[in-house]
Motif scaffolding. Structure first.
Motif, short mmCIF file in Angstrom:
data_model
loop_
_atom_site.label_atom_id
_atom_site.label_comp_id
_atom_site.label_asym_id
_atom_site.label_seq_id
_atom_site.Cartn_x
_atom_site.Cartn_y
_atom_site.Cartn_z
N SER A 90 44.46 44.50 36.63
CA SER A 90 45.69 44.12 37.33
C SER A 90 45.56 42.71 37.91
CB SER A 90 46.01 45.11 38.44
OG SER A 90 45.02 45.12 39.44
N GLU A 91 46.69 42.02 37.98
CA GLU A 91 46.76 40.69 38.58
C GLU A 91 47.77 40.75 39.72
OE1 GLU A 91 47.59 37.66 35.73
OE2 GLU A 91 45.69 37.92 34.66
N ARG A 92 47.33 40.33 40.93
CA ARG A 92 48.19 40.39 42.10
C ARG A 92 48.07 39.10 42.91
NH1 ARG A 92 46.64 46.45 44.41
NH2 ARG A 92 46.46 47.47 42.38
N GLY A 93 49.13 38.76 43.58
CA GLY A 93 49.09 37.64 44.51
C GLY A 93 48.72 36.31 43.88
N ARG A 94 49.32 35.98 42.76
CA ARG A 94 49.02 34.69 42.12
C ARG A 94 49.48 33.53 43.01
NH1 ARG A 94 51.86 37.37 37.55
NH2 ARG A 94 50.29 38.37 36.22
N ASP A 95 48.61 32.54 43.12
CA ASP A 95 48.95 31.37 43.93
C ASP A 95 48.06 30.22 43.50
OD1 ASP A 95 50.26 29.96 46.08
OD2 ASP A 95 48.39 30.16 47.22
N GLY A 96 48.62 29.04 43.44
CA GLY A 96 47.83 27.87 43.07
C GLY A 96 47.54 27.81 41.58
N HIS A 97 46.45 27.13 41.24
CA HIS A 97 46.09 26.94 39.83
C HIS A 97 45.29 28.17 39.36
CE1 HIS A 97 45.52 24.50 36.24
NE2 HIS A 97 44.25 24.90 36.22
N THR A 98 46.00 29.14 38.82
CA THR A 98 45.38 30.42 38.48
C THR A 98 44.83 30.49 37.07
OG1 THR A 98 47.51 31.32 37.75
CG2 THR A 98 46.92 31.61 40.08
N GLY A 99 45.16 29.49 36.24
CA GLY A 99 44.75 29.58 34.85
C GLY A 99 45.72 30.45 34.07
N THR A 100 45.48 30.60 32.77
CA THR A 100 46.39 31.36 31.94
C THR A 100 46.28 32.86 32.23
OG1 THR A 100 44.75 31.52 30.17
CG2 THR A 100 46.26 29.65 30.09
N ARG A 101 47.30 33.55 31.84
CA ARG A 101 47.36 35.00 32.06
C ARG A 101 46.33 35.71 31.19
NH1 ARG A 101 49.64 39.89 31.06
NH2 ARG A 101 51.00 40.76 32.68
N ALA A 102 45.58 36.64 31.78
CA ALA A 102 44.57 37.38 31.03
C ALA A 102 45.25 38.34 30.07
CB ALA A 102 43.67 38.16 31.98
N GLU A 103 44.77 38.40 28.83
CA GLU A 103 45.35 39.29 27.84
C GLU A 103 45.17 40.75 28.28
OE1 GLU A 103 44.76 40.64 23.17
OE2 GLU A 103 44.06 38.66 23.83
N GLY A 104 46.27 41.51 28.19
CA GLY A 104 46.21 42.92 28.55
C GLY A 104 46.37 43.21 30.03
N ALA A 105 46.48 42.17 30.86
CA ALA A 105 46.60 42.38 32.30
C ALA A 105 47.96 42.98 32.65
CB ALA A 105 46.41 41.07 33.05
N ILE A 106 48.00 43.70 33.76
CA ILE A 106 49.25 44.24 34.30
C ILE A 106 49.49 43.53 35.63
CG2 ILE A 106 50.42 46.29 35.18
CD1 ILE A 106 48.70 47.93 33.22
N GLY A 107 50.57 42.76 35.71
CA GLY A 107 50.84 41.95 36.89
C GLY A 107 51.77 42.64 37.87
N PHE A 108 51.60 42.31 39.16
CA PHE A 108 52.43 42.88 40.21
C PHE A 108 53.02 41.76 41.07
CE2 PHE A 108 49.57 46.31 39.16
CZ PHE A 108 50.32 47.47 39.32
N ALA A 109 54.27 41.93 41.46
CA ALA A 109 54.91 41.03 42.42
C ALA A 109 55.68 41.89 43.42
CB ALA A 109 55.87 40.07 41.72
N ALA A 110 55.48 41.63 44.72
CA ALA A 110 56.11 42.41 45.78
C ALA A 110 57.05 41.53 46.60
CB ALA A 110 55.06 43.05 46.68
#
Length: 242
Positions: free
Chosen positions: A162-182
């Motif tokens: 899972s990927e949560r709380g993205r901020d700043g220079h995070t790099g590319t999205r990891a393949e297969g990741a499940i992202g959350f935004a609240a």
């Protein structure tokens, strides 16, 4: 008619549950709240519904075990230790724990599982949720429920992907990741969207809660369904026969 007791009766969901009980064919066994002993409520109930707080969970489970009755747990913000306690309790009584008691969300989770299991990891999965300004946990229990459904469909572990709380220079999205935004604000009862984004196409599965009554009615349906079941840990999917 079943006698259903409400733990956390003075909270937002507690009020919705008490109102739903008044409108139902069930017999309200009463309610209990912070600082009160749930055992007395359990003794006069056929089933308990718990929408209180994580720190009260163990006492509520003990009350259900002591009375030998089922319990529906809708409390969110649970940690691994709480789930371990639920597993132990399920050896003695029927227990149903869920991040959302809505029948619509239950069906949505099933659809998310089906979609994730049929689409490859090149389809990115993002879960967006919005709730009222007073909600204290994030991601919501419903968002996590949907995330677990997607992870199960993919055959992966949600915590490790899972990927949560993205901020700043995070790099590319990891393949297969499940992202959350609240998102938090206003008086929103609950909005959830699961986005499956592929190459040049996108699927969005959504659910909107217009009133807390939907969670209350779903929880009462689950409590009624649990009565007479053998000890074990059950799901809302089983209540709907999925």
């Amino acid at each position: 008619m079943a006698r259903i007791g409400i733990i956390g009766s003075s909270g937002r969901m507690g009020h919705a549950l008490m109102q739903a009980l008044d409108e139902s064919r069930h017999d309200p066994a009463g309610g209990t709240d912070r600082g009160e002993d749930p055992a007395a409520l359990a003794d006069r109930s056929d089933a308990l519904v718990d929408f209180s707080a994580p720190q009260a969970l163990e006492a509520n489970l003990h009350a259900a075990i002591g009375a030998g009755i089922p319990i529906v747990i809708g409390t969110t913000g649970l940690e691994e230790s709480h789930h371990a306690a639920i597993d132990r309790a399920a050896q003695a009584v029927p227990v149903l724990q869920t991040g959302n008691t809505s029948l619509g969300v239950t069906l949505l989770a099933h659809l998310v599982y089906e979609a994730a299991s049929r689409l490859g990891p090149d389809w990115d999965i993002e879960i967006v949720e919005m709730h009222h300004r007073m909600k204290v946990d994030a991601p919501s229990g419903t968002a996590l429920l949907l995330g677990h459904a997607a992870a199960k469909g993919r055959g992966i572990d949600l915590d490790a992907n899972s990927e949560r709380g993205r901020d700043g220079h995070t790099g590319t999205r990891a393949e297969g990741a499940i992202g959350f935004a609240a998102l938090r604000g206003g008086t929103v009862a609950g909005e959830h969207a699961v986005i499956l984004a592929g190459e040049r196409e996108r699927i969005t599965l959504t659910h909107s809660a217009e009133d807390r009554a939907i969670f209350a009615h779903g929880a009462l349906k689950a409590a009624e369904w649990l009565i007479g079941k053998s000890a074990g840990r059950y799901t809302m999917q089983q209540v709907l026969g999925l």
